[in-house]
Design a protein around this motif. Structure first.
Motif, PDB file in Angstrom:
ATOM      1  N   UNK A  82      58.940  26.318  33.410  1.00  0.00           N
ATOM      2  CA  UNK A  82      59.323  25.532  35.103  1.00  0.00           C
ATOM      3  C   UNK A  82      57.838  25.284  34.812  1.00  0.00           C
ATOM      4  N   UNK A  83      56.879  26.083  34.641  1.00  0.00           N
ATOM      5  CA  UNK A  83      55.379  25.927  34.835  1.00  0.00           C
ATOM      6  C   UNK A  83      55.170  24.650  34.090  1.00  0.00           C
ATOM      7  N   UNK A  84      55.787  24.431  32.387  1.00  0.00           N
ATOM      8  CA  UNK A  84      55.128  23.188  32.113  1.00  0.00           C
ATOM      9  C   UNK A  84      56.102  22.156  32.351  1.00  0.00           C
ATOM     10  N   UNK A  85      57.050  21.859  33.534  1.00  0.00           N
ATOM     11  CA  UNK A  85      58.050  21.089  33.592  1.00  0.00           C
ATOM     12  C   UNK A  85      56.886  20.455  34.241  1.00  0.00           C
ATOM     13  N   UNK A  86      56.493  21.465  35.415  1.00  0.00           N
ATOM     14  CA  UNK A  86      56.433  20.735  36.636  1.00  0.00           C
ATOM     15  C   UNK A  86      54.735  20.074  36.748  1.00  0.00           C
ATOM     16  N   UNK A  87      53.800  20.705  35.895  1.00  0.00           N
ATOM     17  CA  UNK A  87      52.286  21.046  35.976  1.00  0.00           C
ATOM     18  C   UNK A  87      52.252  20.585  35.630  1.00  0.00           C
ATOM     19  N   UNK A  88      50.939  19.723  35.259  1.00  0.00           N
ATOM     20  CA  UNK A  88      49.667  18.967  34.674  1.00  0.00           C
ATOM     21  C   UNK A  88      48.764  20.568  33.693  1.00  0.00           C
ATOM     22  N   UNK A  89      48.240  20.755  34.691  1.00  0.00           N
ATOM     23  CA  UNK A  89      47.170  21.875  34.670  1.00  0.00           C
ATOM     24  C   UNK A  89      47.435  23.055  34.781  1.00  0.00           C
ATOM     25  N   UNK A  90      46.744  24.272  34.348  1.00  0.00           N
ATOM     26  CA  UNK A  90      47.699  25.748  34.083  1.00  0.00           C
ATOM     27  C   UNK A  90      46.808  26.363  34.143  1.00  0.00           C
ATOM     28  N   UNK A  91      46.751  27.597  35.255  1.00  0.00           N
ATOM     29  CA  UNK A  91      45.543  28.794  35.754  1.00  0.00           C
ATOM     30  C   UNK A  91      46.186  29.690  34.741  1.00  0.00           C
ATOM     31  N   UNK A  92      46.445  30.698  33.839  1.00  0.00           N
ATOM     32  CA  UNK A  92      46.936  31.554  33.278  1.00  0.00           C
ATOM     33  C   UNK A  92      46.220  32.515  34.290  1.00  0.00           C
ATOM     34  N   UNK A  93      47.431  33.566  34.812  1.00  0.00           N
ATOM     35  CA  UNK A  93      46.178  35.264  35.876  1.00  0.00           C
ATOM     36  C   UNK A  93      46.632  36.493  34.684  1.00  0.00           C
ATOM     37  N   UNK A  94      46.086  37.288  34.929  1.00  0.00           N
ATOM     38  CA  UNK A  94      47.076  38.480  34.694  1.00  0.00           C
ATOM     39  C   UNK A  94      45.695  39.280  35.450  1.00  0.00           C
ATOM     40  N   UNK A  95      46.329  40.523  36.140  1.00  0.00           N
ATOM     41  CA  UNK A  95      46.289  41.523  36.747  1.00  0.00           C
ATOM     42  C   UNK A  95      44.754  41.328  38.024  1.00  0.00           C
ATOM     43  N   UNK A  96      44.329  39.999  38.230  1.00  0.00           N
ATOM     44  CA  UNK A  96      43.848  40.014  39.315  1.00  0.00           C
ATOM     45  C   UNK A  96      42.909  39.052  39.033  1.00  0.00           C
ATOM     46  N   UNK A  97      42.465  38.390  37.191  1.00  0.00           N
ATOM     47  CA  UNK A  97      41.784  37.756  37.187  1.00  0.00           C
ATOM     48  C   UNK A  97      42.043  36.459  36.573  1.00  0.00           C
ATOM     49  N   UNK A  98      41.521  35.510  36.620  1.00  0.00           N
ATOM     50  CA  UNK A  98      41.866  34.483  35.727  1.00  0.00           C
ATOM     51  C   UNK A  98      41.475  34.141  34.119  1.00  0.00           C
ATOM     52  N   UNK A  99      42.375  34.179  33.048  1.00  0.00           N
ATOM     53  CA  UNK A  99      42.259  34.562  31.721  1.00  0.00           C
ATOM     54  C   UNK A  99      42.289  33.136  30.792  1.00  0.00           C
ATOM     55  N   UNK A 100      42.793  32.393  31.402  1.00  0.00           N
ATOM     56  CA  UNK A 100      42.778  30.749  30.783  1.00  0.00           C
ATOM     57  C   UNK A 100      42.883  29.811  31.481  1.00  0.00           C
ATOM     58  N   UNK A 101      42.484  28.741  31.458  1.00  0.00           N
ATOM     59  CA  UNK A 101      41.986  27.984  32.191  1.00  0.00           C
ATOM     60  C   UNK A 101      42.656  25.969  31.811  1.00  0.00           C
ATOM     61  N   UNK A 102      43.459  25.290  31.829  1.00  0.00           N
ATOM     62  CA  UNK A 102      43.190  24.345  31.071  1.00  0.00           C
ATOM     63  C   UNK A 102      44.260  23.186  31.343  1.00  0.00           C
TER      64      UNK A 102
END
Length: 616
Positions: free
Chosen positions: A452-472
């Motif tokens: 769903x994220x891949x189809x709707x969004x151009x960019x992603x912010x991946x979250x885990x335990x309250x922290x962003x672990x990758x953004x791009x």
């Protein structure tokens, strides 16, 4: 039947006055206590409900001391030659005090039952607290408030002990029905006592029964309307909002455009710390439950207050802990779409959408803009329906139209498809993509569904335990996930610890093989992986990164087969495997009868090289 009917009129007069006073004071107290978070809340709550717990004679004694000749209120009234004691006013005051707790507690319960998402969304639509109370909270709590009013009236009508202490038993002046019953029994006039007992039961029970019948009829009417709405058709055509939606404000320069978030939110057992920027391309917040995705949206919308940090939208500072800035939700120009859509159930579709429009529009302009919004989301002709008469997909589109009607600079979508079935989810997802393509603001889309994220969004912010672990960009994150956690969230199933051997070769420790790689090897290499659908079955065992494999077990979905494979040798049990491969059933039909071992190739271009987790 007794000759003197004055107890009836005195009881009705005092009870109605007590109920009138209690109605307003009880609702005000309940609504205030609903949002009060002060340290003295328990003490105030105790004082409010004390008349319900204390014996009526004790309540009457306290009132007598307060209003008596030497009491604070009594001394004040003496200056005006006025007295409460032994008057019907005293009876009304006693009835008010003892009936207040019932009104307060029942009204408070009615307010507490209201979905808080309704109030949060209303605030993001620029609604003031008074508007929220009169148009949402009060109408939704009305059934409970009517029940509370009936109970308060019945309690006031039956008050005896406190009234006797403060107002006494003066025939024709303060003798209420309970007084008349008591003194009739004391005098041996049982017929008169029975008359008054039956009278008070009829009056009290009539009100309670009337309210119950009204609520039953209301529920049946609602159920009938909802049952008749099951055949509403869902259009599958797509319509962009670009020609319907008013242009967004362009008061800020390009250099100031965008959303900047750098916040911390510290809660018991959870610490959110995130910093990112978003522009006019939809940004997806991807992560598992409890990662902090929805908390970020709530902080941006002003529903939650970060512990510290800064939020800037198109050059406007929405929150800054150092400068003490915290703009209310209603002034942030943010549209919020929550999981259950939070449509106001007491309003029609038209009224829901109009609630989001800028204030001060003429009736004609409001009607035109609502009609345009409903056409844009393919709901024309349904403006007079209530939310419970709509399907889940229609409710979602109404909520989207309402959010966009407020002309938000940021649109926050909190798992908007989670409550829908697979078919409807696909249809509305396509429409959402079309809508967002024409939306001129910033979009944040929360989901735990990677596809769903891949189809709707151009960019992603991946979250885990309250922290962003990758953004791009989504392509970068799916093709080159930085860590195992990110790779898992994006659907990768095959992982192995990795050790660098040469500049172009690594050892997959868990798979027992060396692999040639093409992409640069990270200095902090920790793991490598490959996606299940990217494994290649081949008959040429001489190619690089090609190994014999044995089938351990299979798992079936409607269109694919998952094959669990062990490299180098046959398996010893069903859990003895190295890799998972996914193939379409057509492919499976051609290979399932081929003799083992098969040969599988791990394409060097498809290998994912990952660094250590950030928290290791």
């Amino acid at each position: 039947m007794p000759q003197d009917l004055s107890p009836l009129w005195i009881s009705l007069k005092t009870s109605l006055l007590a109920t009138f006073i209690t109605f307003f004071i009880g609702i005000a107290a309940a609504y205030w206590m609903l949002g009060y978070r002060g340290k003295g809340k328990s003490l105030i709550e105790g004082l409010f409900v004390a008349p319900l717990i204390l014996p009526p004679t004790v309540v009457g004694f306290i009132l007598l001391v307060f209003f008596g000749k030497n009491g604070p209120a009594g001394k004040l009234m003496q200056a005006f030659d006025f007295s409460i004691v032994f008057t019907w006013y005293g009876a009304a005051i006693a009835a008010t005090v003892v009936s207040f707790p019932l009104m307060y507690k029942t009204a408070l319960g009615a307010f507490e039952q209201i979905d808080q998402n309704l109030l949060r969304v209303a605030r993001t639509l620029s609604a003031t607290e008074s508007t929220i109370f009169w148009r949402i909270s009060l109408p939704l709590a009305l059934p409970g408030i009517l029940a509370a009013t009936t109970l308060a009236f019945a309690r006031a009508l039956g008050e005896f002990g406190a009234t006797l202490m403060l107002a006494g038993n003066i025939p024709g002046q303060t003798q209420t029905i309970p007084m008349a019953i008591y003194f009739a029994v004391e005098a041996g006039a049982m017929d008169e006592a029975w008359f008054w007992a039956i009278a008070i039961m009829v009056i009290s029970l009539s009100g309670i029964i009337a309210v119950n019948l009204w609520q039953e009829l209301r529920e049946k009417r609602g159920a009938g309307e909802q049952g008749g709405s099951g055949s509403l058709a869902l259009s599958t055509q797509h319509s962009a909002l670009s020609t319907q939606h008013p242009a967004l404000s362009t008061q800020h320069s390009t250099s100031e455009s965008g959303l900047l978030v750098d916040i911390e939110k510290i809660l018991p057992g959870f610490h959110l710390k995130v910093a990112f920027a978003a522009n006019d391309r939809p940004l997806g917040l991807l992560g598992g439950s409890g990662a902090g995705k929805s908390m970020i949206l709530r902080c941006i919308a002003g529903i939650e207050t970060p512990t510290k940090g800064r939020i800037v939208l198109n050059g406007r500072v929405l929150f800054d802990s150092q400068q003490g800035i915290n703009i209310p939700s209603r002034d942030r120009r943010i549209g919020l779409l929550v999981q259950n859509y939070a449509l106001f159930p007491n309003m029609t579709v038209t009224q829901n959408v109009a609630f989001g429009l800028p204030k001060g529009l003429s009736k004609l302009a409001t009607k035109q803009q609502v009609a345009a919004q409903l056409i844009a989301v393919q709901l024309e002709g349904l403006g007079d329906r209530y939310p419970h008469q709509l399907s889940g997909g229609q409710q979602q589109r109404v909520a989207l139209a309402r959010a966009l009607a407020s002309q938000p600079e940021v649109l926050l979508l909190d798992e908007p498809f989670s409550a829908l079935d697979t078919h409807l989810r696909s249809q509305l997802e396509q429409q959402m993509v079309t809508t967002l393509a024409s939306y001129q603001g910033i979009t944040l889309f929360v989901t735990h569904n990677m596809e769903e994220a891949y189809r709707v969004c151009t960019n992603l912010l991946v979250m885990e335990q309250g922290k962003a672990i990758q953004h791009g960009s989504k392509n970068d994150i799916f093709e080159r996930p930085a860590t195992v956690s990110v790779a898992q969230l994006t659907g990768c199933k095959n992982f192995s610890d990795a050790v660098i051997k040469t500049s172009q070769e690594v050892e997959a420790v868990d798979w027992g093989c060396r692999l040639r790689v093409i992409q640069p090897i990270p200095d902090q290499l920790s793991s490598l992986g490959i996606r299940a659908h990217q494994l290649i079955f081949t008959n040429d065992s001489s190619q690089d990164n090609t190994f014999p494999c044995w089938l351990v077990k299979t798992s079936e979905t409607p269109h694919r087969m998952t094959l669990f494979l062990k490299l180098h040798s046959a398996h010893s049990n069903s859990n003895d495997y190295h890799l998972q491969a996914e193939v379409f059933k057509e492919k499976w039909a051609t290979m399932k009868d081929q003799p083992l071992p098969w040969y599988v190739r791990l394409d060097p271009l498809r290998l994912i090289l990952m660094e250590r987790e950030f928290n290791e």
